[in-house]
Design an enzyme around this catalytic site. Structure first.
Site, PDB file in Angstrom:
ATOM      1  N   LEU A 195       0.831  -1.206   0.000  1.00 62.31           N
ATOM      2  CA  LEU A 195       0.000   0.000   0.000  1.00 62.31           C
ATOM      3  C   LEU A 195       0.862   1.250   0.000  1.00 62.31           C
ATOM      4  O   LEU A 195       1.865   1.311   0.717  1.00 62.31           O
ATOM      5  CB  LEU A 195      -0.844   0.028   1.279  1.00 62.31           C
ATOM      6  CG  LEU A 195      -2.071  -0.860   1.347  1.00 62.31           C
ATOM      7  CD1 LEU A 195      -2.533  -0.979   2.789  1.00 62.31           C
ATOM      8  CD2 LEU A 195      -3.180  -0.289   0.483  1.00 62.31           C
ATOM      9  N   CYS A 261     -16.796  -4.924   2.822  1.00 64.08           N
ATOM     10  CA  CYS A 261     -16.068  -4.980   4.095  1.00 64.08           C
ATOM     11  C   CYS A 261     -16.739  -5.981   5.035  1.00 64.08           C
ATOM     12  O   CYS A 261     -17.951  -6.164   4.982  1.00 64.08           O
ATOM     13  CB  CYS A 261     -16.067  -3.608   4.758  1.00 64.08           C
ATOM     14  SG  CYS A 261     -15.040  -2.411   3.905  1.00 64.08           S
ATOM     15  N   CYS A 276     -11.414  -1.756  11.085  1.00 61.94           N
ATOM     16  CA  CYS A 276     -10.512  -2.463  10.167  1.00 61.94           C
ATOM     17  C   CYS A 276      -9.092  -2.005  10.447  1.00 61.94           C
ATOM     18  O   CYS A 276      -8.857  -0.850  10.805  1.00 61.94           O
ATOM     19  CB  CYS A 276     -10.905  -2.142   8.723  1.00 61.94           C
ATOM     20  SG  CYS A 276      -9.637  -2.560   7.512  1.00 61.94           S
ATOM     21  N   ASP A 277      -8.136  -2.894  10.232  1.00 61.33           N
ATOM     22  CA  ASP A 277      -6.723  -2.593  10.458  1.00 61.33           C
ATOM     23  C   ASP A 277      -6.256  -1.419   9.587  1.00 61.33           C
ATOM     24  O   ASP A 277      -5.348  -0.685   9.952  1.00 61.33           O
ATOM     25  CB  ASP A 277      -5.907  -3.845  10.120  1.00 61.33           C
ATOM     26  CG  ASP A 277      -4.535  -3.822  10.759  1.00 61.33           C
ATOM     27  OD1 ASP A 277      -4.349  -3.068  11.738  1.00 61.33           O
ATOM     28  OD2 ASP A 277      -3.653  -4.551  10.287  1.00 61.33           O
ATOM     29  N   CYS A 317     -17.805  -1.418 -12.759  1.00 65.58           N
ATOM     30  CA  CYS A 317     -17.872  -2.762 -12.155  1.00 65.58           C
ATOM     31  C   CYS A 317     -19.225  -3.426 -12.439  1.00 65.58           C
ATOM     32  O   CYS A 317     -19.310  -4.638 -12.579  1.00 65.58           O
ATOM     33  CB  CYS A 317     -17.668  -2.688 -10.645  1.00 65.58           C
ATOM     34  SG  CYS A 317     -16.054  -2.067 -10.172  1.00 65.58           S
ATOM     35  N   CYS A 326     -14.266 -10.348  -8.360  1.00 65.33           N
ATOM     36  CA  CYS A 326     -13.513  -9.167  -7.908  1.00 65.33           C
ATOM     37  C   CYS A 326     -14.395  -8.224  -7.092  1.00 65.33           C
ATOM     38  O   CYS A 326     -14.053  -7.892  -5.951  1.00 65.33           O
ATOM     39  CB  CYS A 326     -12.931  -8.445  -9.122  1.00 65.33           C
ATOM     40  SG  CYS A 326     -12.209  -6.857  -8.732  1.00 65.33           S
ATOM     41  N   CYS A 349      -7.567  -2.511 -10.632  1.00 63.22           N
ATOM     42  CA  CYS A 349      -8.591  -2.986 -11.584  1.00 63.22           C
ATOM     43  C   CYS A 349      -7.931  -3.621 -12.824  1.00 63.22           C
ATOM     44  O   CYS A 349      -8.249  -4.752 -13.205  1.00 63.22           O
ATOM     45  CB  CYS A 349      -9.489  -1.819 -11.975  1.00 63.22           C
ATOM     46  SG  CYS A 349     -10.585  -2.182 -13.341  1.00 63.22           S
TER      47      CYS A 349
HETATM   48  S1  SF4 Z   1      -9.639  -5.127   4.747  1.00 65.74           S
HETATM   49 FE1  SF4 Z   1     -10.799  -3.444   5.698  1.00 65.74          FE
HETATM   50  S2  SF4 Z   1     -11.164  -1.970   4.060  1.00 65.74           S
HETATM   51 FE2  SF4 Z   1     -10.559  -3.908   3.108  1.00 65.74          FE
HETATM   52  S3  SF4 Z   1     -12.501  -4.927   2.655  1.00 65.74           S
HETATM   53 FE3  SF4 Z   1     -11.786  -5.684   4.649  1.00 65.74          FE
HETATM   54  S4  SF4 Z   1     -12.797  -4.355   6.165  1.00 65.74           S
HETATM   55 FE4  SF4 Z   1     -12.926  -3.328   4.171  1.00 65.74          FE
HETATM   56  S1  SF4 Z   2     -11.935  -5.958 -12.605  1.00 63.70           S
HETATM   57 FE1  SF4 Z   2     -12.162  -3.710 -12.392  1.00 63.70          FE
HETATM   58  S2  SF4 Z   2     -14.154  -3.261 -13.314  1.00 63.70           S
HETATM   59 FE2  SF4 Z   2     -14.064  -5.462 -12.924  1.00 63.70          FE
HETATM   60  S3  SF4 Z   2     -15.044  -5.732 -10.924  1.00 63.70           S
HETATM   61 FE3  SF4 Z   2     -12.833  -5.552 -10.606  1.00 63.70          FE
HETATM   62  S4  SF4 Z   2     -12.459  -3.381 -10.222  1.00 63.70           S
HETATM   63 FE4  SF4 Z   2     -14.477  -3.556 -11.123  1.00 63.70          FE
END
Ligand code: SF4
Ligand code: SF4
Ligand code: SF4
Length: 376
Positions: A195, A261, A276-277, A317, A326, A349
């Site tokens: 990150l 989440c 969340c962390d 999406c 995804c 993405c």
């Molecule tokens: S890790 Fe945290 S921000 Fe990511 S989906 Fe899980 S709860 Fe949400």
């Molecule tokens: S691949 Fe991209 S457009 Fe497709 S669900 Fe994941 S984030 Fe969304």
């Protein structure tokens, strides 16, 4: 009421290492109080008492940091004693601990085995990729200390998996990294994309991972994994395991993979609770185990709409062919937010599109094979 998950930070964000990409160090600098010191026995007692009076099913307690072992072994001994004291309804309890592995001793390893802790050990691949950004505070290599920690866990028979942060160098060298893990006999692996600091547009640090680099990484790692499968050797890679599971209609166990989440409770050293962390920030404070019941903490989570804000669909999406696998991924990878406060589409993405186009037929074949072998 679903099973309850706690992620506890006994030493707040304090750590003996200084990894350049550490997202938690970044978060601590963005809140009013950077470190909450060490968790007191009183806070630990209040947390256990409240959790076991609230929980209805399994209780999972994962210790993390910073480096949680800095709090000392006696704290964890007390933690297990308190679980026994307050678990009067004999609920199943699972303990886990995520560590950088450098401070482990035989005594720690024996404690983990005796109390059936599942360990996660952070290791960024080979000496070269690990030491690119994962150094001690004095700027020295952490690699041999982690290897020593792993040897102790192996010799005591502790269950553990390896957590690797995928940064620019690990991504480029994934073939070597995977080979080194296999030669070392490591078969339970987890890879997490690195990150950039919260609020920054990703891409400006030496460790930063670009969508193209992450897409290439996923495809190459998948090829390594698949080659082993074809030889009849199964290596667990959490992300791929989850995709196979999802193709069989089973929800992923890894948070963020369905695009929504999950219900988590991160407890900082002062007893403060967060959802969340990735969001242990003043804005997302849910209460404190010293002052609030878990009913109040859950109520506050609903008011802040932490889970609900991950559900807002992205226009692209909605019509994406990979939506089922995804779903726009983890919310943290949709940062930084737009000016109106809304989230962007997942930074990776393009990586996911590249990966699914490449690997989908084989992922599907793996799912079919698994369902064929499953007992009916
Ligand atoms: S890790 Fe945290 S921000 Fe990511 S989906 Fe899980 S709860 Fe949400
Ligand atoms: S691949 Fe991209 S457009 Fe497709 S669900 Fe994941 S984030 Fe969304
Ligand atoms: S070992 Fe973990 S907590 Fe410590 S600096 Fe590195 S990433 Fe951060």
């Amino acid at each position: 009421m679903p099973p309850i998950n706690l992620l506890v930070k006994p030493a707040s964000g304090q750590c003996n290492l200084h990894c350049e990409y550490c997202f938690y160090c970044d978060l601590t600098q963005k809140r009013e109080q950077a470190s909450y010191g060490m968790m007191t026995e009183e806070t630990l007692d209040n947390m256990m008492r409240r959790v076991f009076s609230f929980a209805e099913h399994d209780v999972t307690i994962a210790y993390q940091g910073g480096e949680p072992t800095l709090r000392g072994l006696d704290f964890f001994r007390l933690s297990v004693e308190l679980q026994k004291k307050y678990n009067t309804r004999h609920l199943p309890v699972h303990n886990a601990l995520q560590t950088n592995g450098t401070l482990l001793t035989r005594e720690w390893a024996q404690f983990f085995r005796e109390n059936r802790f599942l360990l996660g050990v952070s290791l960024d691949g080979t000496k070269e990729t690990n030491d690119a950004f994962r150094l001690t505070k004095a700027g020295k290599s952490s690699y041999s200390a982690v290897q020593h920690g792993i040897e102790l866990l192996e010799s005591e028979g502790v269950d553990f998996n390896i957590l690797t942060v995928v940064h620019a160098r690990t991504a480029r060298n994934i073939g070597k990294v995977y080979g080194a893990f296999r030669r070392r006999g490591l078969r339970y692996l987890q890879f997490i994309p690195c990150l950039d600091p919260l609020g920054e547009t990703p891409g400006s640090h030496p460790y930063s991972l670009t969508p193209k680099a992450y897409g290439d990484f996923l495809c190459r790692l998948f090829d390594c994994w698949w080659q082993d499968i074809e030889k009849g050797e199964f290596v667990s890679i959490r992300q791929f395991d989850n995709y196979v599971q999802m193709l069989l209609g089973i929800p992923p166990e890894s948070c963020g993979m369905s695009g929504v989440c999950s219900l988590q409770n991160v407890v900082e050293a002062d007893g403060g609770v967060y959802p969340c962390d990735f969001y242990v920030t003043d804005r997302y404070s849910l209460g404190n185990v010293n002052d609030n019941s878990f009913e109040e903490i859950y109520q506050k989570r609903e008011e802040l709409r932490f889970i609900e804000e991950s559900l807002v669909p992205d226009e692209e999406c909605k019509s994406c062919e990979w939506r089922g696998l995804c779903g726009n991924g983890c919310k943290r990878y949709r940062e930084p937010r737009r000016e109106d406060g809304s989230f962007q589409r997942n930074f990776f993405c393009e990586s996911y599109r590249q990966f699914f186009s490449y690997a989908y037929p084989r992922l599907r074949a793996a799912a079919m094979e698994l369902s064929r072998r499953a007992p009916r």
